[in-house]
Design an enzyme around this catalytic site. Structure first.
Site, PDB file in Angstrom:
ATOM      1  NE  ARG A 172      42.678  36.727  39.928  1.00 47.99           N
ATOM      2  CZ  ARG A 172      41.535  37.216  39.442  1.00 47.99           C
ATOM      3  NH1 ARG A 172      40.688  36.407  38.834  1.00 47.99           N
ATOM      4  NH2 ARG A 172      41.231  38.486  39.550  1.00 47.99           N
ATOM      5  CG  HIS A 215      39.546  36.451  43.649  1.00 50.40           C
ATOM      6  ND1 HIS A 215      40.831  36.902  43.855  1.00 50.40           N
ATOM      7  CD2 HIS A 215      38.998  36.313  44.887  1.00 50.40           C
ATOM      8  CE1 HIS A 215      41.050  37.044  45.151  1.00 50.40           C
ATOM      9  NE2 HIS A 215      39.955  36.689  45.803  1.00 50.40           N
ATOM     10  CE1 TYR A 250      38.616  40.403  37.272  1.00 50.58           C
ATOM     11  CE2 TYR A 250      36.473  40.134  38.326  1.00 50.58           C
ATOM     12  CZ  TYR A 250      37.760  39.686  38.098  1.00 50.58           C
ATOM     13  OH  TYR A 250      38.191  38.513  38.678  1.00 50.58           O
TER      14      TYR A 250
END
Length: 390
Positions: free
Chosen positions: A275, A279, A288
């Site tokens: 990705r 998100h 993160y």
């Protein structure tokens, strides 16, 4: 004797028929047919798709990337409430749509808008859910695409039930159920896999492992060697594929779909991809993961890889490239124009389609909302009060 050489006996069906499987385990490394430089990788099991197929796939990648970029821009403009981008995962999206026949069904997640559009759903209709107008803005029966699922893994159970019904009706239907790596931690994933294997239904589970389930890395999702290894526990074959190599995705997924259509039962395919963006637009992925990690995947970009291969083989020239780009721009323009038009919404629709017969509780809620709307309209019609000017 290696694990791969061990025979595994599984039972299925009411008659308890036994089948011998010696190759339920996936490969140690993901299947790849075209490397990062666009060079062909030979494989004894999987053949490279024909140039015409790869050229069609490249067109889909170009359109998918343009749609991802346009949708992200529409979020910033306030025309979409949220958009889970599949930037970098377009090979999985396009491959999933291309391996299906017209009578087959696709069960997508919230991140699979590009797959919907590649399957024939109009871009504006595919975005209705993400705009917040309707749960699903397209005719699922016309496109054989189930509504996009926001909850994790719920669509897998629906897909298995649909495939089970198709088998009972002796229909020539294969169901492709998409999910992410995070969904494999859900109980619904286990239930769907187990039911599909026990009842031997024609469904293919396609896990797009993009390394992060929202903000949780794969290492905190499973201790298995790979997600594809989970298949053997249910008695179905698993396979791993380079999810940024659309040629490999087409070959591996295509084999699984053909196997299901021929009565071979369910399969699990894990695509290793990434990705590239957050998100959703509401996510801060810098919390993160490191930027260096993201940049490392730029060289593995599925568009760049296939473009290099097709150019080197002479299948793609500048004129064709420009034609694909113009077509992608036209699709993006169509979507932008549609989403820049305000929808004429009926507030009662919030209650009209919950149940076939409206319950007293819902009727009371609608009366309360209708009263608030009417009072607001009266206040607007009466104009400013207490000497205040507009």
């Amino acid at each position: 004797m290696s694990r791969r050489e061990h025979a595994v006996l599984i039972e299925f069906g009411k008659e308890g028929e036994r089948m011998l499987h010696t190759d339920l385990l996936p490969r140690d490394t993901a299947v790849r047919l075209i490397d990062e430089n666009g060079d062909r990788v030979s494989d004894e099991q999987y053949a490279l798709p024909d140039p015409e197929v790869l050229l069609a796939a490249y067109r889909g990648l170009v359109e998918g990337r343009r749609l991802n970029d346009q949708a992200s821009a529409l979020v910033r403009q306030g025309r979409l409430a949220v958009y889970p981008s599949s930037h970098g995962q377009e090979a999985c999206q396009v491959g999933a749509a291309m391996v299906l026949s017209a009578q087959d069904w696709l069960f997508p997640t919230y991140r699979d808008s590009v797959a919907l559009i590649a399957r024939g759903v109009a871009p504006a209709e595919a975005m209705v859910l993400l705009k917040g107008d309707w749960h699903s803005g397209y005719d699922v029966r016309a496109h054989h695409v189930a509504p996009q699922a926001t909850p994790l893994a719920t669509q897998l159970l629906h897909a298995v039930g649909f495939a089970h019904a198709a088998k009972h009706r002796s229909e020539d239907t294969v169901v492709l159920a998409l999910c992410g790596d995070g969904a494999t931690s859900e109980g619904d994933f286990h239930e769907a896999m187990n039911f599909a294997a026990v009842f031997h239904v024609p469904v293919v589970f396609f896990v797009q492992n993009n390394e992060f389930a929202i903000s949780v890395p794969l290492s905190r999702q499973t201790a298995a060697p790979s997600l594809a290894h989970k298949a053997i526990g249910y008695g179905m074959p698993g396979q791993r594929v380079d999810g940024n190599d659309v040629a490999a995705v087409l070959a591996v997924l295509g084999e699984a779909v053909d196997r299901a259509r021929a009565g071979g039962g369910p399969s699990l395919v894990e695509a290793h991809t990434y990705r590239m963006q957050a998100h959703t637009n509401a996510d801060d992925d810098t919390r993160y993961r490191e930027r260096d990690e993201v940049q490392a995947w730029v060289a593995r970009d599925p568009l760049r890889r296939l473009r290099a291969h097709l150019t080197a083989t002479g299948a793609l020239d500048e004129e064709t490239e420009e034609r694909f780009a113009r077509g992608a721009d036209e699709i993006a323009d169509e979507m932008r124009t549609a989403l820049n038009t305000d929808a004429d919404l009926d507030p009662e629709d919030l209650f009209r389609f919950v149940t076939s017969t409206r319950s007293p509780q819902l009727e009371e809620q609608w009366r309360l909302l209708r009263g608030e709307i009417e009072r607001s309209q009266l206040a607007d019609a009466s104009g400013p009060s207490n000497g205040e000017s507009r």
